[in-house]
Design an enzyme around this catalytic site. Structure first.
Site, PDB file in Angstrom:
ATOM      1  N   ARG A   1       0.904  -1.301   0.046  1.00 17.33           N
ATOM      2  CA  ARG A   1       0.103   0.010  -0.004  1.00 17.33           C
ATOM      3  C   ARG A   1       0.919   1.353   0.046  1.00 17.33           C
ATOM      4  O   ARG A   1       1.853   1.247  -0.863  1.00 17.33           O
ATOM      5  CB  ARG A   1      -0.932   0.028   1.095  1.00 17.33           C
ATOM      6  CG  ARG A   1      -2.104  -1.182   0.801  1.00 17.33           C
ATOM      7  CD  ARG A   1      -3.060  -1.174   1.887  1.00 17.33           C
ATOM      8  NE  ARG A   1      -4.425  -1.886   1.572  1.00 17.33           N
ATOM      9  CZ  ARG A   1      -5.387  -2.085   2.430  1.00 17.33           C
ATOM     10  NH1 ARG A   1      -5.512  -1.434   3.541  1.00 17.33           N
ATOM     11  NH2 ARG A   1      -6.315  -2.736   2.299  1.00 17.33           N
ATOM     12  N   SER A   2       0.680   2.255   0.873  1.00 17.85           N
ATOM     13  CA  SER A   2       1.366   3.605   0.801  1.00 17.85           C
ATOM     14  C   SER A   2       2.718   3.576   1.206  1.00 17.85           C
ATOM     15  O   SER A   2       3.394   4.348   1.134  1.00 17.85           O
ATOM     16  CB  SER A   2       0.599   4.598   1.758  1.00 17.85           C
ATOM     17  OG  SER A   2      -0.563   5.040   0.783  1.00 17.85           O
ATOM     18  N   ALA A   3       3.085   2.298   1.862  1.00 20.56           N
ATOM     19  CA  ALA A   3       4.938   2.212   2.139  1.00 20.56           C
ATOM     20  C   ALA A   3       5.545   2.155   0.631  1.00 20.56           C
ATOM     21  O   ALA A   3       6.526   2.436   0.725  1.00 20.56           O
ATOM     22  CB  ALA A   3       4.893   0.842   2.662  1.00 20.56           C
TER      23      ALA A   3
ATOM     24  N   LYS B   1       5.069   4.560  -1.201  1.00 18.61           N
ATOM     25  CA  LYS B   1       5.379   5.897  -1.547  1.00 18.61           C
ATOM     26  C   LYS B   1       6.960   6.262  -1.312  1.00 18.61           C
ATOM     27  O   LYS B   1       7.559   7.044  -1.884  1.00 18.61           O
ATOM     28  CB  LYS B   1       4.695   6.839  -0.888  1.00 18.61           C
ATOM     29  CG  LYS B   1       3.047   6.824  -1.303  1.00 18.61           C
ATOM     30  CD  LYS B   1       2.289   7.942  -0.563  1.00 18.61           C
ATOM     31  CE  LYS B   1       0.802   8.212  -1.350  1.00 18.61           C
ATOM     32  NZ  LYS B   1       0.103   6.889  -0.911  1.00 18.61           N
TER      33      LYS B   1
ATOM     34  N   TYR C   1      -2.402  15.031   2.351  1.00 22.25           N
ATOM     35  CA  TYR C   1      -2.141  13.826   1.801  1.00 22.25           C
ATOM     36  C   TYR C   1      -2.509  13.318   0.688  1.00 22.25           C
ATOM     37  O   TYR C   1      -3.877  13.210   0.393  1.00 22.25           O
ATOM     38  CB  TYR C   1      -2.146  12.683   2.982  1.00 22.25           C
ATOM     39  CG  TYR C   1      -1.732  11.243   2.754  1.00 22.25           C
ATOM     40  CD1 TYR C   1      -0.233  11.044   2.516  1.00 22.25           C
ATOM     41  CD2 TYR C   1      -2.508  10.208   2.712  1.00 22.25           C
ATOM     42  CE1 TYR C   1       0.154   9.777   2.405  1.00 22.25           C
ATOM     43  CE2 TYR C   1      -1.702   8.890   2.564  1.00 22.25           C
ATOM     44  CZ  TYR C   1      -0.600   8.753   2.167  1.00 22.25           C
ATOM     45  OH  TYR C   1      -0.041   7.637   2.148  1.00 22.25           O
TER      46      TYR C   1
END
Length: 393
Positions: free
Chosen positions: A68-70, A72, A158
């Site tokens: 997921r957003s890890a 980024k 965000y």
């Protein structure tokens, strides 16, 4: 629960915290890896690689999961490396590389605004379907045509989903390669890290199934209720929060091979705990036989605070450097100098240059939290205790 792997002397508490996640925090299957000074000091894994109630194969040391957003944090490294190599100016307007982006008053938005969640386009007037989101041209055109929620560079919020097309298109315009290809060639490959943005068919057998799980109720059976403003932001379909997280609607099936093969640099990276920790270890120091990726100057830029205060999307105080969350209320890390990125529902990767720690945690059980998963935080506390440090939050 049979916990496999090993820990170096002094890090035994991490094993205890990892086991406690299964006993009392709803963990189904997970892995955690910690490096210190380029040497692996923790590698633990346990449970089932699939979150399904009937279990499935045991989690192995090479089991991968969606980040997921890890993701980024990995994507940010691509842009920072381009800057380090003189190919991308962080202070240049985005439109100097991507002319279509200047529409609707975004001509002054800078590349650093993209990385620090200040560019002003966290949501889309018309959400994209999963198929549209996976089309790099469609996603880029949508964010380029979007009017900003605030004047770029003046505030932060965000960019949960739109970060994918913002960062991905900049890399395509500068290099002619997709961000996933750039990561494979210039980051994961040189570091020997099992990380992918766009999962190759040859690696699909290593990836477990993810799904939602409920965290057990705390002792006494009472859960803390979110503050009214936060609850409203996450439940009101018209709120910026809901629209930002809902920029892809309906939510994609994260177990779908087609979705996993797509390249969404803000949300669908896949990796192992080892790969995530190894990535951060390679940003701050040399791994055996591998060159460090970031220079001292790039490392300072990555973790220098650019955005802080109440986040327009997360509705809590957040702190960002260039592409990385910094230690604070929204994402407690190891200490004041830490930088990294969580993934909604569980995953976490970060580095702490002062202690030489690099950390990677992945799970198949997606809980409701956005940035401070209790399982990941228990592991971070155990690492902090192993170092004899106190939190600076």
């Amino acid at each position: 629960m049979h916990i496999q792997g090993q820990v170096a002397e002094g890090f035994e508490g991490v094993r205890g915290a990892f086991a406690a996640n299964f006993d009392g925090r709803g963990e189904r299957g997970a892995g955690v890896v910690v490096y210190r000074g380029g040497r692996k000091v923790v590698e633990l894994y346990g449970g089932s690689r699939d979150v399904d109630p009937d279990g499935g194969p045991d989690w192995e040391s090479g089991t991968a999961q969606i980040l997921r957003s890890a993701t980024k944090g990995v994507s940010a490294a691509a842009l920072l490396l381009l800057h380090q190599r003189g190919l991308l100016d962080l202070d240049a307007p985005v439109a100097s590389y991507w002319p279509e982006f200047k529409a609707h008053g975004k001509e002054d938005a800078r590349v650093r605004d993209v990385l620090a969640h200040r560019v002003g386009v966290p949501a889309l007037d018309r959400p994209l379907t999963p198929a549209e989101a996976a089309d790099l041209d469609v996603g880029a055109a949508a964010v380029a045509a979007q009017a900003p929620e605030w004047a770029p560079g003046t505030d932060h919020g965000y960019h949960a989903q739109t970060y994918s097309w913002l960062t991905g298109e900049l890399v395509r315009r500068v290099t002619g390669r997709t961000l996933g290809a750039y990561v494979a060639d210039e980051i994961a490959g040189p570091l020997g890290a099992d990380l992918w943005i766009g999962l190759p068919d040859a690696q699909a057998h290593r990836v477990g199934r993810v799904g939602p799980v409920e965290a057990p109720a705390p002792p006494g059976g009472l859960r803390a209720r979110p503050k009214r403003g936060i609850a409203e932001a996450y439940t009101n379909p018209e709120s910026l929060t809901r629209r930002a997280f809902g920029a892809i609607t309906p939510s994609p099936d994260e177990n779908d091979p087609v979705y996993r093969a797509a390249q969404l640099p803000g949300s669908n990276g896949i990796g192992t705990a080892e790969g995530l920790a190894r990535f951060y270890a390679g940003l701050i120091g040399e791994l055996p036989g591998r060159a460090r990726l970031f220079t001292d100057e790039t490392l300072r830029a990555a973790r220098a605070e650019v955005s802080s205060g109440t986040d327009r999307v997360l509705v809590v105080p957040s702190r960002f450097g260039l592409g990385y969350m910094l230690h604070g209320v929204a994402s407690p890390l190891l200490g004041p100098g830490s930088f990294g990125h969580p993934g909604r529902g569980g995953a976490l990767g970060f580095a702490d240059p002062e202690s030489g720690i690099a950390f990677g945690y992945v799970t198949n059980g997606m809980q409701k939290g956005v940035t401070a998963d209790p399982r990941a935080q228990a592991l971070v506390r155990a690492v902090r205790e192993a170092l004899g440090r106190h939190s600076g939050a």
